[in-house]
Design a protein around this motif. Sequence first.
Motif, mmCIF file in Angstrom:
data_model
loop_
_atom_site.group_PDB
_atom_site.id
_atom_site.type_symbol
_atom_site.label_atom_id
_atom_site.label_comp_id
_atom_site.label_asym_id
_atom_site.label_seq_id
_atom_site.Cartn_x
_atom_site.Cartn_y
_atom_site.Cartn_z
ATOM 1 N N ALA A 31 75.510 -99.272 -20.309
ATOM 2 C CA ALA A 31 76.068 -99.498 -18.965
ATOM 3 C C ALA A 31 77.193 -98.525 -18.635
ATOM 4 O O ALA A 31 77.539 -98.342 -17.449
ATOM 5 C CB ALA A 31 76.565 -100.935 -18.841
ATOM 6 N N MET A 32 77.776 -97.891 -19.656
ATOM 7 C CA MET A 32 78.859 -96.943 -19.408
ATOM 8 C C MET A 32 78.395 -95.742 -18.575
ATOM 9 O O MET A 32 79.182 -95.120 -17.863
ATOM 10 C CB MET A 32 79.438 -96.430 -20.744
ATOM 11 C CG MET A 32 80.109 -97.494 -21.602
ATOM 12 S SD MET A 32 81.532 -98.288 -20.809
ATOM 13 C CE MET A 32 80.795 -99.804 -20.193
ATOM 14 N N LYS A 33 77.109 -95.445 -18.648
ATOM 15 C CA LYS A 33 76.587 -94.275 -17.939
ATOM 16 C C LYS A 33 76.695 -94.419 -16.428
ATOM 17 O O LYS A 33 76.767 -93.416 -15.698
ATOM 18 C CB LYS A 33 75.125 -94.050 -18.335
ATOM 19 C CG LYS A 33 74.922 -93.734 -19.806
ATOM 20 C CD LYS A 33 73.448 -93.698 -20.176
ATOM 21 C CE LYS A 33 73.243 -93.462 -21.667
ATOM 22 N NZ LYS A 33 71.812 -93.512 -22.050
ATOM 23 N N THR A 34 76.695 -95.668 -15.954
ATOM 24 C CA THR A 34 76.725 -95.896 -14.505
ATOM 25 C C THR A 34 77.967 -96.658 -14.055
ATOM 26 O O THR A 34 78.075 -97.031 -12.888
ATOM 27 C CB THR A 34 75.475 -96.680 -14.073
ATOM 28 O OG1 THR A 34 75.378 -97.897 -14.839
ATOM 29 C CG2 THR A 34 74.213 -95.851 -14.296
ATOM 30 N N PHE A 35 78.939 -96.871 -14.967
ATOM 31 C CA PHE A 35 80.159 -97.573 -14.593
ATOM 32 C C PHE A 35 80.957 -96.719 -13.608
ATOM 33 O O PHE A 35 81.207 -95.538 -13.850
ATOM 34 C CB PHE A 35 81.013 -97.881 -15.822
ATOM 35 C CG PHE A 35 82.300 -98.604 -15.508
ATOM 36 C CD1 PHE A 35 82.315 -99.970 -15.314
ATOM 37 C CD2 PHE A 35 83.500 -97.895 -15.382
ATOM 38 C CE1 PHE A 35 83.490 -100.639 -14.998
ATOM 39 C CE2 PHE A 35 84.679 -98.552 -15.075
ATOM 40 C CZ PHE A 35 84.670 -99.937 -14.881
ATOM 41 N N GLN A 36 81.353 -97.328 -12.495
ATOM 42 C CA GLN A 36 82.043 -96.601 -11.435
ATOM 43 C C GLN A 36 83.563 -96.770 -11.540
ATOM 44 O O GLN A 36 84.066 -97.887 -11.547
ATOM 45 C CB GLN A 36 81.579 -97.089 -10.064
ATOM 46 C CG GLN A 36 80.105 -96.823 -9.785
ATOM 47 C CD GLN A 36 79.780 -95.343 -9.738
ATOM 48 O OE1 GLN A 36 80.431 -94.575 -9.029
ATOM 49 N NE2 GLN A 36 78.775 -94.934 -10.493
ATOM 50 N N THR A 37 84.263 -95.662 -11.626
ATOM 51 C CA THR A 37 85.725 -95.721 -11.591
ATOM 52 C C THR A 37 86.198 -95.716 -10.136
ATOM 53 O O THR A 37 85.446 -95.390 -9.226
ATOM 54 C CB THR A 37 86.351 -94.531 -12.343
ATOM 55 O OG1 THR A 37 85.833 -93.307 -11.809
ATOM 56 C CG2 THR A 37 86.033 -94.606 -13.832
ATOM 57 N N ARG A 38 87.469 -96.095 -9.956
ATOM 58 C CA ARG A 38 88.095 -96.076 -8.633
ATOM 59 C C ARG A 38 89.238 -95.068 -8.651
ATOM 60 O O ARG A 38 89.793 -94.765 -9.714
ATOM 61 C CB ARG A 38 88.653 -97.455 -8.287
ATOM 62 C CG ARG A 38 87.640 -98.578 -8.293
ATOM 63 C CD ARG A 38 88.339 -99.914 -8.060
ATOM 64 N NE ARG A 38 87.453 -101.059 -8.256
ATOM 65 C CZ ARG A 38 87.884 -102.315 -8.386
ATOM 66 N NH1 ARG A 38 89.192 -102.587 -8.326
ATOM 67 N NH2 ARG A 38 87.024 -103.294 -8.560
ATOM 68 N N ASP A 39 89.618 -94.613 -7.478
ATOM 69 C CA ASP A 39 90.688 -93.626 -7.369
ATOM 70 C C ASP A 39 91.992 -94.091 -8.006
ATOM 71 O O ASP A 39 92.748 -93.277 -8.552
ATOM 72 C CB ASP A 39 90.943 -93.279 -5.897
ATOM 73 C CG ASP A 39 90.307 -91.953 -5.523
ATOM 74 O OD1 ASP A 39 89.596 -91.382 -6.368
ATOM 75 O OD2 ASP A 39 90.527 -91.487 -4.396
#
Length: 281
Positions: free
Chosen positions: A27-35
């Motif tokens: 799931a780390m491949k598609t985990f979205q970070t925020r600004d």
Amino acid sequence: MSSDKEGRLVYNGVLFPPSVTRETLEAMKTFQTRDDDIVIVSYAKSGTNWTLEIVTQILQAAGRTAASSDDHTIGKLEFHFTENPHPSHVLLENAPSPRVILTHLTPRTAPPGITNPEGKEKILVVMRNPKDVAVSFYHFFSRLRKELTWPKFCQDFLAGKEVHGSFFDHVLSWWQKRDDPHFIFLKYEDMKKDITSEVKKIAKFLDADLDAATITGIAERCTFEGMKATLDDSRYAHRRGMARKGIVGDWKSYFTDEQNQAFDAVYEDKLKGTGLDFEFE
């Protein structure tokens, strides 16, 4: 992806603890970070929770959050703790900003937004000398694995065969990011020597405009002793008792001359010419 002889997960050549699953790492491949994400990266037992306490108190003082360091514990990205209903990465999806994310992953396995941030993410890489890391890690695991002995653990740690893989590969993989302004590199030994300066440095990196009195107050509350009291009072079982001595040079009470020479040889081989070095006492 495979398992070791004890059935523990091996992923990208790194051994992981039972609280990390193959599904979570995928799931780390598609985990979205925020600004406005703040990420604390470390090899285990290097000062992760100490840094988390400092960051939390800076954010509180700057009026950005009312969350405690306990509240931010859901941010241990690749883990699924039994106290929580879902893996941390799932809980983080709905967590309020700013999120404080913790990880022991290398750039190879971490989410793209952490490995190669393109927004305004702030990533703090915390490092500690490997001899003290090994001793601290041994004490942590000896509570869970009663058969564990120091000689066997020391040998496996140095060979990169323990949980979280090679210390040297881990720190060097993140050290490649040192010229990226998204990153700041901190050392446990510096925090022990002058906590006030390190708090000031972290506050500046996080764009937190705090006066000298506030910085001093945070530093006083975030000595190792203060942080240990906070951990020991945590609502999470895995945090209680996590802080042990918090000193530099404890390795001298455990290393034989032979073990010390073996460590020094690998240290010299791996780190010579990299610009990365550590204080051992």
